[in-house]
Design a protein around this motif. Sequence first.
Motif, PDB file in Angstrom:
ATOM      1  N   ILE A 265     -10.945  -8.443  -5.212  1.00  0.00           N
ATOM      2  CA  ILE A 265     -10.631  -7.352  -4.292  1.00  0.00           C
ATOM      3  C   ILE A 265     -11.226  -7.596  -2.917  1.00  0.00           C
ATOM      4  O   ILE A 265     -10.543  -7.492  -1.887  1.00  0.00           O
ATOM      5  CB  ILE A 265     -11.105  -6.007  -4.876  1.00  0.00           C
ATOM      6  CG1 ILE A 265     -10.304  -5.693  -6.144  1.00  0.00           C
ATOM      7  CG2 ILE A 265     -10.950  -4.894  -3.848  1.00  0.00           C
ATOM      8  CD1 ILE A 265     -10.734  -4.429  -6.846  1.00  0.00           C
ATOM      9  N   GLU A 266     -12.529  -7.910  -2.857  1.00  0.00           N
ATOM     10  CA  GLU A 266     -13.182  -8.124  -1.567  1.00  0.00           C
ATOM     11  C   GLU A 266     -12.554  -9.286  -0.793  1.00  0.00           C
ATOM     12  O   GLU A 266     -12.281  -9.159   0.405  1.00  0.00           O
ATOM     13  CB  GLU A 266     -14.677  -8.359  -1.771  1.00  0.00           C
ATOM     14  CG  GLU A 266     -15.420  -7.158  -2.374  1.00  0.00           C
ATOM     15  CD  GLU A 266     -15.389  -5.937  -1.466  1.00  0.00           C
ATOM     16  OE1 GLU A 266     -15.177  -6.101  -0.244  1.00  0.00           O
ATOM     17  OE2 GLU A 266     -15.551  -4.821  -1.969  1.00  0.00           O
TER      18      GLU A 266
ATOM     19  N   SER B  78      -2.992   4.827   3.168  1.00  0.00           N
ATOM     20  CA  SER B  78      -4.345   4.443   3.570  1.00  0.00           C
ATOM     21  C   SER B  78      -5.100   5.691   3.999  1.00  0.00           C
ATOM     22  O   SER B  78      -4.514   6.624   4.574  1.00  0.00           O
ATOM     23  CB  SER B  78      -4.316   3.436   4.731  1.00  0.00           C
ATOM     24  OG  SER B  78      -3.716   2.226   4.327  1.00  0.00           O
TER      25      SER B  78
ATOM     26  N   GLU C 280      -6.909  -9.707   4.629  1.00  0.00           N
ATOM     27  CA  GLU C 280      -6.108  -8.797   5.443  1.00  0.00           C
ATOM     28  C   GLU C 280      -6.784  -8.529   6.785  1.00  0.00           C
ATOM     29  O   GLU C 280      -6.138  -8.498   7.837  1.00  0.00           O
ATOM     30  CB  GLU C 280      -5.882  -7.476   4.689  1.00  0.00           C
ATOM     31  CG  GLU C 280      -4.985  -7.600   3.473  1.00  0.00           C
ATOM     32  CD  GLU C 280      -3.532  -7.841   3.848  1.00  0.00           C
ATOM     33  OE1 GLU C 280      -3.168  -7.554   5.011  1.00  0.00           O
ATOM     34  OE2 GLU C 280      -2.769  -8.321   3.001  1.00  0.00           O
ATOM     35  N   LYS C 281      -8.103  -8.310   6.765  1.00  0.00           N
ATOM     36  CA  LYS C 281      -8.826  -8.025   8.004  1.00  0.00           C
ATOM     37  C   LYS C 281      -8.730  -9.195   8.977  1.00  0.00           C
ATOM     38  O   LYS C 281      -8.508  -9.009  10.177  1.00  0.00           O
ATOM     39  CB  LYS C 281     -10.291  -7.718   7.696  1.00  0.00           C
ATOM     40  CG  LYS C 281     -10.529  -6.382   7.013  1.00  0.00           C
ATOM     41  CD  LYS C 281     -12.006  -6.163   6.749  1.00  0.00           C
ATOM     42  CE  LYS C 281     -12.247  -4.834   6.049  1.00  0.00           C
ATOM     43  NZ  LYS C 281     -13.693  -4.624   5.765  1.00  0.00           N
TER      44      LYS C 281
ATOM     45  N   CYS D 152      -9.507 -10.351  -0.945  1.00  0.00           N
ATOM     46  CA  CYS D 152      -8.181  -9.921  -0.480  1.00  0.00           C
ATOM     47  C   CYS D 152      -8.297  -9.008   0.732  1.00  0.00           C
ATOM     48  O   CYS D 152      -7.515  -9.117   1.689  1.00  0.00           O
ATOM     49  CB  CYS D 152      -7.436  -9.206  -1.608  1.00  0.00           C
ATOM     50  SG  CYS D 152      -6.892 -10.300  -2.939  1.00  0.00           S
ATOM     51  N   GLN D 153      -9.273  -8.089   0.700  1.00  0.00           N
ATOM     52  CA  GLN D 153      -9.484  -7.212   1.845  1.00  0.00           C
ATOM     53  C   GLN D 153      -9.916  -8.012   3.070  1.00  0.00           C
ATOM     54  O   GLN D 153      -9.463  -7.748   4.190  1.00  0.00           O
ATOM     55  CB  GLN D 153     -10.529  -6.152   1.503  1.00  0.00           C
ATOM     56  CG  GLN D 153     -10.042  -5.132   0.486  1.00  0.00           C
ATOM     57  CD  GLN D 153     -11.121  -4.133   0.110  1.00  0.00           C
ATOM     58  OE1 GLN D 153     -12.309  -4.388   0.276  1.00  0.00           O
ATOM     59  NE2 GLN D 153     -10.719  -2.991  -0.389  1.00  0.00           N
TER      60      GLN D 153
ATOM     61  N   ASP E 149     -16.814   5.971  -0.256  1.00  0.00           N
ATOM     62  CA  ASP E 149     -15.519   5.565  -0.797  1.00  0.00           C
ATOM     63  C   ASP E 149     -15.170   6.342  -2.062  1.00  0.00           C
ATOM     64  O   ASP E 149     -14.001   6.624  -2.324  1.00  0.00           O
ATOM     65  CB  ASP E 149     -15.525   4.065  -1.107  1.00  0.00           C
ATOM     66  CG  ASP E 149     -15.633   3.221   0.145  1.00  0.00           C
ATOM     67  OD1 ASP E 149     -15.424   3.762   1.241  1.00  0.00           O
ATOM     68  OD2 ASP E 149     -15.944   2.016   0.018  1.00  0.00           O
TER      69      ASP E 149
ATOM     70  N   PRO F 277       0.829  -1.212   0.000  1.00  0.00           N
ATOM     71  CA  PRO F 277       0.000   0.000   0.000  1.00  0.00           C
ATOM     72  C   PRO F 277       0.861   1.259   0.000  1.00  0.00           C
ATOM     73  O   PRO F 277       1.872   1.340   0.702  1.00  0.00           O
ATOM     74  CB  PRO F 277      -0.796  -0.121   1.301  1.00  0.00           C
ATOM     75  CG  PRO F 277       0.042  -0.993   2.172  1.00  0.00           C
ATOM     76  CD  PRO F 277       0.737  -1.955   1.257  1.00  0.00           C
TER      77      PRO F 277
END
Length: 224
Positions: free
Chosen positions: A158-159, A8, A165-166, A161-162, A17, A5
Amino acid sequence: MHLIPVVSWFTPADVPDGYLVKPSIHYCWRRLGWRPDIVVGDLGYIHGQTKREIRETWKVAMVTKMKAGMSIIAPFESTRCVTCPQGQPLQWLGYDEEEDHHCFGVRVAEPLCGQCWEVSDCPREFHYAPAHHETLLGLLPLSTLPAQQLLQQARSWIEPCQAFEKNQLGLNAQFLNSLRLTWCLGLIVDAVVLLRNLALLEEADSPRLLKQLVPSQRYLDLGV
């Protein structure tokens, strides 16, 4: 290649967003002298005026799906089909940056042009400006194979991957009602991600037993 990243953003929950895409591209351009050629977003990034400003300022293509109920306008018969005024399907031939228009032409093996009453005066190529419709056209028309591959193949990752991470950082178990505390935690999270990627970039002295679990970037053939 590892995804690291750059920055952020932390905002109150009522900030959409879509408000952050312009400052993100501006930050990349100001700090790195670089900006992505294409940005793929969900329906939160569909605002036409924002897409136009990004296209005109940084020459970045914003690709999103169409919202349900939005009207399809000519020359689009659907989000995946462009036709001439008489109904002949057209193929995207490219974008002319100097003239600021897309070129669509007849390239099928057996066109309907021979039965058209305007065939003698028809150039078989049609030009449309990106501003004609920022979602259907923009810098990358929605009907093209690259746009459809980005939406169907790249966007769907994308979702997950997010969420990965969470879960990995334990963020799903936290609720923060302080923007200052969220900002501090965000700095820590970014630091963890950066340190992890720095460690992954170092040459390993021993076999990497968890290699299959390491995030990686795959090559996506867009056919262009």
